[in-house]
Write an enzyme that holds these catalytic residues in place. Structure first.
Site, short mmCIF file in Angstrom:
data_model
loop_
_atom_site.label_atom_id
_atom_site.label_comp_id
_atom_site.label_asym_id
_atom_site.label_seq_id
_atom_site.Cartn_x
_atom_site.Cartn_y
_atom_site.Cartn_z
N VAL A 57 23.39 -106.34 -17.07
CA VAL A 57 24.63 -106.70 -16.38
C VAL A 57 25.87 -106.13 -17.04
CG1 VAL A 57 23.65 -108.80 -15.40
CG2 VAL A 57 24.86 -108.91 -17.60
N ASN A 83 24.13 -116.20 -15.59
CA ASN A 83 23.58 -116.88 -16.76
C ASN A 83 23.33 -115.94 -17.94
OD1 ASN A 83 21.90 -119.06 -18.20
ND2 ASN A 83 20.38 -117.45 -17.86
N SER A 134 29.82 -122.28 -22.09
CA SER A 134 29.29 -123.04 -23.22
C SER A 134 30.36 -124.01 -23.68
CB SER A 134 28.92 -122.09 -24.37
OG SER A 134 28.69 -122.80 -25.58
N TYR A 147 31.65 -115.15 -29.64
CA TYR A 147 30.91 -115.94 -28.65
C TYR A 147 31.82 -116.96 -27.97
CZ TYR A 147 27.29 -118.93 -26.63
OH TYR A 147 26.52 -119.67 -25.76
N SER A 150 34.42 -115.35 -25.72
CA SER A 150 33.84 -114.83 -24.48
C SER A 150 33.60 -115.95 -23.48
CB SER A 150 32.53 -114.08 -24.77
OG SER A 150 31.47 -114.97 -25.11
N LYS A 151 33.14 -117.09 -23.96
CA LYS A 151 32.84 -118.20 -23.06
C LYS A 151 34.12 -118.87 -22.55
CE LYS A 151 28.36 -117.86 -23.15
NZ LYS A 151 27.62 -117.46 -21.93
#
Length: 250
Positions: A57, A83, A134, A147, A150-151
């Site tokens: 993706v 996801n 998240s 991380y 990004s979320k």
């Protein structure tokens, strides 16, 4: 009635696979998308109504080629679950730009690319987008500069999608899982980490992949027909406790 179809990215394992099985059990057709050829073949084997599609993706050209192939196979898309994600953790000063980009390319760029590609199909069905973020996007934590960022961006992207696409009947919502008892988590979490999570989570346990899948399935369903632009933490209450000491909850 035409059988409904859902596209799930990162469907070869974990929450993606659990959600695929759940939707199949409810009569949906499932396009299972993943970049891991071997794992996807194993995961999709024997799942009637599911078709695997190999795609990374984070690569625009692959997304542009795969979405038409899915539509050719199934004719329509009623829901899309973004996801697919990667997790790389480390201190801020040790997070180089290459690591930052690896995380952003899949976790954020991938959500953007897939969502953009499916909008025309979802307009026809007045379908749903569910993005998986998240609780690391809701609350800061050590070692998660790439991380968590990004979320957090995925959460904002979801709200943008809801605001712009609602006039076409497209709903966009975001699920933020907390600690989930996956094979990977159990392999890398020491007993001390497990105990600490249990102490910090009001429900005193990890969630399961299927429990997260149930929330996703609800948001894709007609039962959530007036729900859009929402961010739902499926985390046993972890996010609501902030950073307070567990002993002070009493």
């Amino acid at each position: 009635m035409t059988q409904k179809t859902i596209l799930i990215t990162g469907a070869a394992r974990g929450i993606g696979l659990a959600t695929a099985k759940l939707m199949l059990s409810r009569g949906w057709q499932v396009a299972m998308l993943d970049r891991d050829v071997d794992e996807l073949a194993i995961a999709s084997e024997g799942l009637a109504g599911a078709v695997p599609f190999i795609c990374d993706v984070s690569i625009a050209e692959q997304v542009e080629a795969t979405i038409p192939a899915i539509l050719q196979k199934f004719d329509q898309l009623d829901a899309v679950v973004n996801n697919a994600g990667v997790a790389e953790f480390g201190p801020i000063e040790e997070t180089d730009f290459a690591m930052w980009r690896r995380v952003m390319e899949t976790n954020l760029d991938g959500v953007f690319l897939v969502s953009q590609a499916v909008v025309p199909a979802l307009k026809k069905t007045r379908g749903a987008i569910v993005n998986i973020a998240s609780i690391s996007g809701l609350r800061a934590s050590t070692l998660r500069v790439a991380y968590g960022t990004s979320k957090a961006a995925v959460i904002q992207l979801t709200k943008q999608q809801a605001a712009e696409l609602g006039e076409y009947g497209i709903r966009a919502n975001c699920v933020c899982p907390g600690p989930v008892r996956t094979k990977l988590a159990m392999a890398v979490h020491s007993q001390d980490i497990i105990d600490a999570y249990h102490d910090a989570i009001p429900l005193n346990r990890y969630g399961s992949e299927t429990e997260i899948g149930e929330v996703i399935a609800f948001l894709c369903s007609e039962q959530a027909s007036y729900v859009t632009g929402q961010v739902i933490a499926s985390d046993g209450g972890f996010e609501s406790t902030g950073v307070g000491l567990p002993a002070l909850r009493k």
